[in-house]
Design a protein around this motif. Sequence first.
Motif, PDB file in Angstrom:
ATOM      1  N   PHE A 207      33.856  34.751  42.190  1.00 12.21           N
ATOM      2  CA  PHE A 207      34.508  36.035  41.919  1.00 12.21           C
ATOM      3  C   PHE A 207      36.019  35.861  42.020  1.00 12.21           C
ATOM      4  N   LEU A 208      36.744  36.834  41.504  1.00 12.13           N
ATOM      5  CA  LEU A 208      38.197  36.876  41.592  1.00 12.13           C
ATOM      6  C   LEU A 208      38.611  38.220  42.187  1.00 12.13           C
ATOM      7  N   PHE A 209      39.587  38.193  43.095  1.00  8.29           N
ATOM      8  CA  PHE A 209      40.116  39.413  43.700  1.00  8.29           C
ATOM      9  C   PHE A 209      41.581  39.543  43.316  1.00  8.29           C
ATOM     10  N   TYR A 210      41.924  40.615  42.613  1.00  7.82           N
ATOM     11  CA  TYR A 210      43.298  40.788  42.125  1.00  7.82           C
ATOM     12  C   TYR A 210      43.563  42.260  41.864  1.00  7.82           C
ATOM     13  N   GLN A 211      44.837  42.583  41.676  1.00  7.59           N
ATOM     14  CA  GLN A 211      45.250  43.962  41.432  1.00  7.59           C
ATOM     15  C   GLN A 211      45.913  44.081  40.068  1.00  7.59           C
ATOM     16  N   THR A 212      45.633  45.185  39.369  1.00  7.66           N
ATOM     17  CA  THR A 212      46.288  45.522  38.114  1.00  7.66           C
ATOM     18  C   THR A 212      46.806  46.956  38.206  1.00  7.66           C
ATOM     19  N   GLN A 213      47.285  47.490  37.091  1.00 11.54           N
ATOM     20  CA  GLN A 213      47.721  48.883  37.074  1.00 11.54           C
ATOM     21  C   GLN A 213      46.594  49.831  37.464  1.00 11.54           C
ATOM     22  N   GLN A 214      45.345  49.445  37.156  1.00  6.99           N
ATOM     23  CA  GLN A 214      44.196  50.298  37.427  1.00  6.99           C
ATOM     24  C   GLN A 214      43.727  50.229  38.874  1.00  6.99           C
ATOM     25  N   GLY A 215      44.227  49.267  39.651  1.00  5.61           N
ATOM     26  CA  GLY A 215      43.837  49.160  41.046  1.00  5.61           C
ATOM     27  C   GLY A 215      43.294  47.791  41.391  1.00  5.61           C
ATOM     28  N   PHE A 216      42.619  47.698  42.542  1.00  7.64           N
ATOM     29  CA  PHE A 216      42.074  46.431  43.008  1.00  7.64           C
ATOM     30  C   PHE A 216      40.764  46.130  42.282  1.00  7.64           C
ATOM     31  N   ASN A 217      40.610  44.864  41.906  1.00 14.90           N
ATOM     32  CA  ASN A 217      39.425  44.422  41.178  1.00 14.90           C
ATOM     33  C   ASN A 217      38.764  43.268  41.920  1.00 14.90           C
ATOM     34  N   PHE A 218      37.446  43.325  42.006  1.00 19.38           N
ATOM     35  CA  PHE A 218      36.639  42.248  42.576  1.00 19.38           C
ATOM     36  C   PHE A 218      35.619  41.907  41.498  1.00 19.38           C
ATOM     37  N   ARG A 219      35.960  40.905  40.668  1.00 18.61           N
ATOM     38  CA  ARG A 219      35.214  40.672  39.439  1.00 18.61           C
ATOM     39  C   ARG A 219      34.569  39.293  39.406  1.00 18.61           C
ATOM     40  N   SER A 220      33.360  39.257  38.882  1.00 16.99           N
ATOM     41  CA  SER A 220      32.679  37.990  38.627  1.00 16.99           C
ATOM     42  C   SER A 220      33.328  37.295  37.442  1.00 16.99           C
ATOM     43  N   VAL A 221      33.535  35.987  37.543  1.00 22.08           N
ATOM     44  CA  VAL A 221      34.102  35.233  36.424  1.00 22.08           C
ATOM     45  C   VAL A 221      33.200  35.355  35.202  1.00 22.08           C
ATOM     46  N   ASP A 222      31.889  35.280  35.411  1.00 20.49           N
ATOM     47  CA  ASP A 222      30.949  35.428  34.297  1.00 20.49           C
ATOM     48  C   ASP A 222      31.088  36.784  33.621  1.00 20.49           C
ATOM     49  N   ASN A 223      31.209  37.856  34.415  1.00 15.61           N
ATOM     50  CA  ASN A 223      31.337  39.197  33.835  1.00 15.61           C
ATOM     51  C   ASN A 223      32.655  39.375  33.107  1.00 15.61           C
ATOM     52  N   LEU A 224      33.725  38.784  33.623  1.00 14.25           N
ATOM     53  CA  LEU A 224      35.012  38.860  32.931  1.00 14.25           C
ATOM     54  C   LEU A 224      34.932  38.170  31.571  1.00 14.25           C
ATOM     55  N   ILE A 225      34.304  37.006  31.542  1.00 16.56           N
ATOM     56  CA  ILE A 225      34.178  36.266  30.285  1.00 16.56           C
ATOM     57  C   ILE A 225      33.323  37.026  29.283  1.00 16.56           C
ATOM     58  N   ASP A 226      32.325  37.751  29.794  1.00 16.46           N
ATOM     59  CA  ASP A 226      31.358  38.425  28.919  1.00 16.46           C
ATOM     60  C   ASP A 226      31.846  39.782  28.421  1.00 16.46           C
ATOM     61  N   GLN A 227      33.020  40.248  28.889  1.00 14.52           N
ATOM     62  CA  GLN A 227      33.502  41.559  28.470  1.00 14.52           C
ATOM     63  C   GLN A 227      34.039  41.521  27.038  1.00 14.52           C
ATOM     64  N   SER A 228      34.111  42.682  26.415  1.00 17.21           N
ATOM     65  CA  SER A 228      34.620  42.774  25.044  1.00 17.21           C
ATOM     66  C   SER A 228      36.107  42.452  25.024  1.00 17.21           C
ATOM     67  N   PRO A 229      36.565  41.720  24.006  1.00 16.56           N
ATOM     68  CA  PRO A 229      37.987  41.380  23.938  1.00 16.56           C
ATOM     69  C   PRO A 229      38.851  42.586  23.591  1.00 16.56           C
ATOM     70  N   PHE A 230      40.151  42.448  23.801  1.00 15.84           N
ATOM     71  CA  PHE A 230      41.124  43.479  23.433  1.00 15.84           C
ATOM     72  C   PHE A 230      40.965  43.834  21.956  1.00 15.84           C
ATOM     73  N   GLY A 231      41.200  45.085  21.617  1.00 17.52           N
ATOM     74  CA  GLY A 231      40.887  45.593  20.284  1.00 17.52           C
ATOM     75  C   GLY A 231      41.614  44.952  19.123  1.00 17.52           C
ATOM     76  N   GLU A 232      42.781  44.356  19.357  1.00 10.48           N
ATOM     77  CA  GLU A 232      43.562  43.747  18.276  1.00 10.48           C
ATOM     78  C   GLU A 232      43.672  42.241  18.484  1.00 10.48           C
ATOM     79  N   ASP A 233      43.636  41.497  17.372  1.00 13.73           N
ATOM     80  CA  ASP A 233      43.824  40.047  17.440  1.00 13.73           C
ATOM     81  C   ASP A 233      45.310  39.722  17.492  1.00 13.73           C
TER      82      ASP A 233
END
Length: 446
Positions: A207-233
């Motif tokens: 997992f990765l623990f980090y902060q963004t504008q949206q707040g603190f995130n505790f995310r699985s590396v697998d789940n981050l990789i599996d998320q949909s990419p940003f809307g524009e190339d």
Amino acid sequence: MAAVDPSIYEKFIVESADGNRTVDISQGVVGFIYYENILAPSVTGTVVVVNTGGTIEGDDGKKQGIYNGLPLRGGERVMIKIAGNSKTNNGLDFTKDPTQYFYIGSISNVTVDAEKEIFTLHLISRESITNQTVRVGRKFPTSQTISDSVSDIIKDYLKSDKIGTIDTTQNKYGFIGNLKKPFAIITWLASKSVAYNGPGKDSTAGFLFYQTQQGFNFRSVDNLIDQSPFGEDYTYSPGVVKFDEPSKDFKIIKYAIDRNQDLLGKLQRGAYSSERYYINPVSFKPDIRHFKSSDYMGQDGIKNLGDEQIALPNISDDDSKSLGDLPTRIFVGMLDVGTIEKTTTDKGWNDPVERNADPAKTQAQSMMRYNQLMSQVAEITVPLNTNLTAGTIIRCIFPSIDREKKKSPDTQSSGLYMISELAHYFDGKGSYTKLKIVRDSSGRKW
């Protein structure tokens, strides 16, 4: 969102440490940088200020500069609001709630003379300060998932409701805080965590623990990789960004490869294969395991950003064995069988259902996952886009190097990347975003 568009500072207010004075420094800000990093638990910022006149009235009634007039000595609150400079750019707003305010962590490069003052403010979040003032001493039961423990630490010890995404973990883990700082404990727990993807479905530890504008995130590396990419190339097109260019917002202005693989470093860390020697403190029986990344590569449970399978070379006389089979590091430790529970028995380790933790599995998997994610590291510069955050997946298109007039995308370097580090640069002449992007394997994957 274009690099030619200037930044608009709506609010840049500094409040004195005692809360009795405030000063708007927006007219003197010549540069502001906002940082996010998937390997850092908190966001930070840097402000360069030039002030050419008396701004604050001193105790003697005379006008003084900001540095000695407020004064600036560290710990002052800073409220920042920067307007979006295009229809698709939201800007930054850290003024909606006092918990969002930055704090001055340090001041550097101070120059004060009779005509002007110049200084740099290094900004930190409120939670970064709280992290230094509290210690986690309570016991967390073996019946509680790691993700629930992380949420409790953020709310109860960091006293923060700035929570972005906390991925649910499938594994439970009991531990005592041992008076460690909250950030240290959550980062420690990240390497022990395995994501929950449904009944009977397994996932890779890490997992990765980090902060963004949206707040603190505790995310699985697998789940981050599996998320949909940003809307524009984003397409690599070096050169000056023209204001009237339709595709200007999603151009890659600069591109450079920092690193592609670190074979020796991974071998030293045992990322591909390792021997694990552990002792059960209840039965004193040894537990010896051989971790092989080749057992995990190519499986459905392993998510990759590239479309090519991760291949490890064969270097032994036996061509059937690769670096994923040959151990390059030995780990030694004591098993955690749940000794903080009153009813602890050897069953706490031997029964997989009641097992408190399995370091031979999670430590090896997370080591592999972290190292593999950082296999390819590149830096790109794009027009300012505050919609991007650390951990976001973006699709980058790099043209192939050939003699054809119409360039087609390079099938090896183009594809999906994860933003590992992000820096939004704001100044009066123009704004842009620098990204450090990473991925674990080559090949264009859409």
